[in-house]
Design an enzyme around this catalytic site. Structure first.
Site, PDB file in Angstrom:
ATOM      1  N   CYS A 160       0.805  -1.231   0.000  1.00 44.87           N
ATOM      2  CA  CYS A 160       0.000   0.000   0.000  1.00 44.87           C
ATOM      3  C   CYS A 160       0.836   1.278   0.000  1.00 44.87           C
ATOM      4  O   CYS A 160       0.275   2.374  -0.007  1.00 44.87           O
ATOM      5  CB  CYS A 160      -0.950  -0.011   1.187  1.00 44.87           C
ATOM      6  SG  CYS A 160      -2.056  -1.451   1.151  1.00 44.87           S
ATOM      7  N   HIS A 293      -2.312   7.677   7.003  1.00 39.95           N
ATOM      8  CA  HIS A 293      -2.618   6.403   6.355  1.00 39.95           C
ATOM      9  C   HIS A 293      -4.028   5.987   6.755  1.00 39.95           C
ATOM     10  O   HIS A 293      -4.814   5.553   5.914  1.00 39.95           O
ATOM     11  CB  HIS A 293      -1.588   5.356   6.754  1.00 39.95           C
ATOM     12  CG  HIS A 293      -1.744   4.053   6.043  1.00 39.95           C
ATOM     13  ND1 HIS A 293      -1.705   3.940   4.678  1.00 39.95           N
ATOM     14  CD2 HIS A 293      -1.960   2.797   6.522  1.00 39.95           C
ATOM     15  CE1 HIS A 293      -1.872   2.672   4.326  1.00 39.95           C
ATOM     16  NE2 HIS A 293      -2.037   1.957   5.427  1.00 39.95           N
ATOM     17  N   GLU A 304      -0.304   4.819  14.349  1.00 32.67           N
ATOM     18  CA  GLU A 304       0.011   6.034  13.581  1.00 32.67           C
ATOM     19  C   GLU A 304      -0.143   7.278  14.448  1.00 32.67           C
ATOM     20  O   GLU A 304       0.654   8.224  14.333  1.00 32.67           O
ATOM     21  CB  GLU A 304      -0.871   6.128  12.347  1.00 32.67           C
ATOM     22  CG  GLU A 304      -0.479   7.295  11.447  1.00 32.67           C
ATOM     23  CD  GLU A 304      -1.177   7.309  10.110  1.00 32.67           C
ATOM     24  OE1 GLU A 304      -0.734   8.058   9.218  1.00 32.67           O
ATOM     25  OE2 GLU A 304      -2.171   6.572   9.936  1.00 32.67           O
ATOM     26  N   LYS A 325      -9.290   8.145   3.338  1.00 29.03           N
ATOM     27  CA  LYS A 325      -9.815   6.798   3.074  1.00 29.03           C
ATOM     28  C   LYS A 325     -11.255   6.661   3.555  1.00 29.03           C
ATOM     29  O   LYS A 325     -11.994   5.792   3.087  1.00 29.03           O
ATOM     30  CB  LYS A 325      -8.939   5.739   3.740  1.00 29.03           C
ATOM     31  CG  LYS A 325      -7.580   5.539   3.088  1.00 29.03           C
ATOM     32  CD  LYS A 325      -6.788   4.432   3.780  1.00 29.03           C
ATOM     33  CE  LYS A 325      -5.453   4.171   3.099  1.00 29.03           C
ATOM     34  NZ  LYS A 325      -4.481   5.271   3.309  1.00 29.03           N
ATOM     35  N   HIS A 330      -9.758   2.380   0.802  1.00 33.83           N
ATOM     36  CA  HIS A 330      -8.325   2.096   0.718  1.00 33.83           C
ATOM     37  C   HIS A 330      -8.037   1.592  -0.692  1.00 33.83           C
ATOM     38  O   HIS A 330      -8.408   0.469  -1.052  1.00 33.83           O
ATOM     39  CB  HIS A 330      -7.933   1.057   1.762  1.00 33.83           C
ATOM     40  CG  HIS A 330      -6.450   0.912   1.933  1.00 33.83           C
ATOM     41  ND1 HIS A 330      -5.536   1.389   1.014  1.00 33.83           N
ATOM     42  CD2 HIS A 330      -5.713   0.341   2.926  1.00 33.83           C
ATOM     43  CE1 HIS A 330      -4.319   1.120   1.431  1.00 33.83           C
ATOM     44  NE2 HIS A 330      -4.399   0.485   2.597  1.00 33.83           N
ATOM     45  N   PHE A 389       1.638  -3.556   3.803  1.00 41.93           N
ATOM     46  CA  PHE A 389       1.958  -4.871   4.333  1.00 41.93           C
ATOM     47  C   PHE A 389       3.453  -5.147   4.170  1.00 41.93           C
ATOM     48  O   PHE A 389       4.093  -4.674   3.237  1.00 41.93           O
ATOM     49  CB  PHE A 389       1.160  -5.945   3.598  1.00 41.93           C
ATOM     50  CG  PHE A 389      -0.251  -6.121   4.092  1.00 41.93           C
ATOM     51  CD1 PHE A 389      -0.750  -5.403   5.160  1.00 41.93           C
ATOM     52  CD2 PHE A 389      -1.095  -7.034   3.472  1.00 41.93           C
ATOM     53  CE1 PHE A 389      -2.054  -5.564   5.619  1.00 41.93           C
ATOM     54  CE2 PHE A 389      -2.400  -7.219   3.911  1.00 41.93           C
ATOM     55  CZ  PHE A 389      -2.878  -6.483   4.983  1.00 41.93           C
TER      56      PHE A 389
END
Length: 403
Positions: A160, A293, A304, A325, A330, A389
């Site tokens: 991502c 994110h 985060e 998002k 996403h 990931f």
């Protein structure tokens, strides 16, 4: 360090096609998440997604390319067409222009559909071109072919953070003298493989995702593309290009911790942000907004938040942070570029995008997440985070430009 100008931008996502539609949707706090219709979601944990509702073949695509292009490649073509036209580039420039695109699944949706039809003996049988659209390398090749770009080309696939890294690499090419002009960005379409994978991880929220909300239960998958034209600053000025903003710097790190989970202490995320600041010679005090994110997963949002507080220090509570998002889902490999574009639009149009669906703040997520409504603000420097990931962390810094 050589400055990098942004002279063209293009967009398509669940909020609509085109930069204007994206900007309007962000300012309105409109949520593009709805029922998944591209394929059957029976048996899945969720049936929601942030889909692009209509694809139209752009003028730049030769008929043969438009006819065979996968959904991901078509999304990339639509965004690139807008960016290219906005930058007003010609064939002479194209001959030396580089192309770098981030994606995670490439044309997987085309391959899945071809396999489904083949498995069930559908007539007519799938064309060879449908299978050939599957590799992740195809979108960048499609763009280079459609625009006759003769410079270096590269596909980036780091989960991502893919397209955030693509933007950083484009800037590196310009600063390193590999190219004066680079078309860069990201694209990803919804497909069965990613939807099934996140379902198996129990990472999908049954409701539209709710980043930083105490009732959040996972992410919502989306799709889309964003494209940028990056140019060497002096070259852009010399040809009289309209400069929309500046790509300042980026920082990368690896968690080296877990395949799907971030480091609980947030150290990898902190390193990416600090490296972006250091590369750009930017003080933490200069950051006016952070595009998080912000996936809506229980662990990511808390980690985060900790990382942002550690990097921004005492100012963290005063710096707006939001997750777009919550509106566009996403978009996986395309997320970094799409969210960088959201940052650029915030700089241009003087507003902060909201985090929608945030109604019950999590006590552990205690920053200013701009809940539900955009906010007018004159921004100069913004930071955008993308975490993937495998522990792939990337942070970008963009600066506004008023000419």
């Amino acid at each position: 360090m050589k400055r990098v100008a942004i002279t063209g931008i293009g967009s398509i996502n669940a909020l609509g096609a085109g930069v204007a539609a994206f900007a309007d949707g962000l300012r309105a706090g409109r949520c593009g998440i709805g029922a998944l219709s591209l394929f059957d979601s029976t048996g899945f944990r969720s049936s929601r997604a942030a889909e692009v509702k209509e694809l139209r073949v752009p003028a730049l695509a030769p008929h043969a390319i438009g006819r065979r292009a996968s959904r991901s490649a078509m999304l990339a073509l639509i965004a690139a067409d807008e960016a290219w036209r906005m930058a007003a580039l010609d064939a002479a420039v194209a001959a030396h222009t580089g192309v770098v695109v981030g994606t995670t699944t490439g044309g997987m949706a085309s391959g899945e559909e071809a396999y489904r039809r083949s498995l069930h003996g559908a007539k007519p049988s799938p064309r060879l071109s449908e299978w050939l659209e599957t590799p992740v390398s195809v979108p960048v090749d499609t763009l280079a072919h459609a625009l006759a770009c003769g410079g270096p080309r590269l596909t980036v696939s780091t989960a991502c953070s893919s397209s955030a890294n693509a933007l950083g690499i484009a800037a590196d090419w310009i600063r390193g003298g590999r190219a004066e002009t680079v078309l860069c960005g990201g694209t990803d379409s919804l497909c069965r493989m990613t939807y099934s994978g996140f379902n198996a991880l129990q990472a999908l929220d049954r409701e539209p995702c709710r980043p930083f909300d105490k009732d959040r239960a996972g992410l919502t998958l989306g799709e889309g593309a964003a494209a940028f034209v990056f140019e060497a600053w002096d070259s852009a000025l010399q040809r009289g290009a309209r400069i929309l903003g500046e790509f300042v710097s980026y920082g990368v790190s690896a968690d080296a911790h877990h395949l799907t989970q971030p480091r609980p202490d947030g150290e990898g995320a902190m390193m990416a942000m600090r490296r972006a600041l250091a590369e750009g010679g930017v003080a933490a005090e200069a950051i006016d907004y952070v595009n998080a994110h912000g996936t809506g997963t229980p662990l990511n949002d808390v980690v985060e938040t900790r990382a942002i507080k550690a990097v921004l220090g005492g100012r963290a509570s005063q710096v707006p942070v939001s997750s777009t998002k919550s509106m566009i889902g996403h978009c996986l490999g395309a997320a970094g570029a799409i969210e960088a574009l959201a940052c650029l639009l915030a700089l241009q149009f003087r507003f902060i995008p909201p985090t929608v669906n945030l109604t019950h703040p999590d006590p552990e997520c205690d920053l200013d997440y701009v809940p539900n409504r955009s906010r007018a603000a004159a921004l100069r420097m913004v930071l955008s985070n993308s975490y993937g990931f495998g522990g792939n962390n990337t942070s970008l810094i963009l600066r506004g430009y008023d000419g």
